[in-house]
Design an enzyme around this catalytic site. Sequence first.
Site, PDB file in Angstrom:
ATOM      1  N   ARG A   1       0.832  -1.197   0.000  1.00  0.00           N
ATOM      2  CA  ARG A   1       0.000   0.000   0.000  1.00  0.00           C
ATOM      3  C   ARG A   1       0.872   1.254   0.000  1.00  0.00           C
ATOM      4  NH1 ARG A   1      -4.958   1.718   4.084  1.00  0.00           N
ATOM      5  NH2 ARG A   1      -5.141   3.844   3.323  1.00  0.00           N
TER       6      ARG A   1
ATOM      7  N   ASN B   1     -10.392  -4.574  -1.665  1.00  0.00           N
ATOM      8  CA  ASN B   1     -10.266  -3.531  -2.679  1.00  0.00           C
ATOM      9  C   ASN B   1      -9.289  -3.914  -3.787  1.00  0.00           C
ATOM     10  OD1 ASN B   1     -12.007  -1.406  -1.824  1.00  0.00           O
ATOM     11  ND2 ASN B   1     -10.622  -0.979  -0.126  1.00  0.00           N
TER      12      ASN B   1
ATOM     13  N   CYS C   1     -18.893  -2.384   0.372  1.00  0.00           N
ATOM     14  CA  CYS C   1     -18.058  -1.242   0.749  1.00  0.00           C
ATOM     15  C   CYS C   1     -18.777  -0.494   1.864  1.00  0.00           C
ATOM     16  CB  CYS C   1     -17.832  -0.337  -0.460  1.00  0.00           C
ATOM     17  SG  CYS C   1     -16.799   1.112  -0.123  1.00  0.00           S
TER      18      CYS C   1
ATOM     19  N   HIS D   1     -16.238   3.291  -4.989  1.00  0.00           N
ATOM     20  CA  HIS D   1     -15.351   4.436  -4.795  1.00  0.00           C
ATOM     21  C   HIS D   1     -15.498   5.476  -5.907  1.00  0.00           C
ATOM     22  CE1 HIS D   1     -12.414   2.313  -1.790  1.00  0.00           C
ATOM     23  NE2 HIS D   1     -13.673   2.334  -1.390  1.00  0.00           N
TER      24      HIS D   1
ATOM     25  N   TYR E   1     -13.909   9.692  -2.351  1.00  0.00           N
ATOM     26  CA  TYR E   1     -12.920   9.287  -3.352  1.00  0.00           C
ATOM     27  C   TYR E   1     -12.999  10.135  -4.619  1.00  0.00           C
ATOM     28  CZ  TYR E   1     -11.913   5.255  -0.435  1.00  0.00           C
ATOM     29  OH  TYR E   1     -11.536   4.455   0.603  1.00  0.00           O
TER      30      TYR E   1
END
Length: 424
Positions: free
Chosen positions: A90, A145, A165, A195, A243
């Site tokens: 990440r 995700n 989500c 998102h 997002y």
Amino acid sequence: MKIAVIGGGSTYTPELIEGFARRDAAMRVDELVLQDIAADRLAVVGGLARRIMERQGWPGRLTTTSTLDAAIDGAAAVLVQLRVGGQRTRLVDETLPGQFGQLGQETTGPGGFAKGLRTVPVVLDIAERVRRRALPGAWIIDFTNPVGMVTRALLDEGHRAIGLCNVAIEFHRRVAAALGIPTGRIRLDHVGLNHLTWVRRVLHDGVDVLPALIAAGPAGVLPQLTEHPIELIRTLGAVPSSYLNYYYRTDLAVQAQRGGEHRAVEVIEVERQLLDMYADPALDHKPALLEERGGAYYSEAAAALATSLLTGDGAHHYVNVRNNGTVAGLSDEAVVEVPAYVDQDGAHPVRVAPPAPDMLALMQAVTAYEVLTIEAATTGDRDTALRALLANPLVRQWDVAVPLLDALLDANSAHLPRFAGGRR
């Protein structure tokens, strides 16, 4: 009834455990299995999970295992919440794109692309084993995700899957609290892709109160619920998900990252602290610090969705499912995030009005990017990967996409065996 959680060593898991424990009267789970390849981490999280269950008087059996097949054998539902490569990958997703003047984010833009390449093959492999070893008709609930992309990959391969989500349910709960209205009396006209969603109406007992919330301007409750400028919301006539800030205010987001703002750094530290807390044998509840980890209302969303799929209660949810005509202008095969009523046959989406042209155009572009990324992830074809980056609205440029792809493939080589040939 047996439910398996893949990635059960996640720091999110205590929320999930509390969610299932609270719903014991609605859905009796005989065995809940937490599976994770990180045995030490699983032991810590599993220990807290057992203490939470004991404190709440949950009558079922909680087990932990590092073996995937043991976890899914005979399961009625499999919840997937993994992160390939952990928080280290990440951090790469959030920092490497900045070297090319690009946004670094783990689910959108080039970082989300890299995560999709890593994640899709792993989840598809898990799903094939679920098909062979779980109960016939077992549900796969994906919380991994990029949820929309992963869910589409699962559905394209014929798996019985639904994506989840927390964005919609979090906004739902927060707007209800801000208005002092019970959550059951609020419904959102929530439409888009994972998102990449907009709330176009906030229905209180069937009456849309969003126009009044927008008209209240800076003095109203909307500034408490979103970081978007109130003028942007007024212009759109809708509240974008957080997002969408990366699309509507890209340069500001990139500039902030140049100043060293990276969520992964914060999460790594929060997770370290959480795991230290979880190891305390006196702790038997979810600590308040977990709220800083993100994923608010995750337990409620995940446990409630599993309950609907396994008991057929027909409850209202916000889920990621095949479009099948729900959103006009998108292909039937696209995966959209919309409100739906859910029973044992799956999700039955609520009818939604056609999206505005600007919203639809962005959804179409991101859908095309997702299709190409799935193909690249499953084939390891570099040209397809390049086309995916060119289709991504946050990348687009050839002179950026080529060196960026090379850098992403190099940085993720340990997790991308299909791209073993490397750069050309």
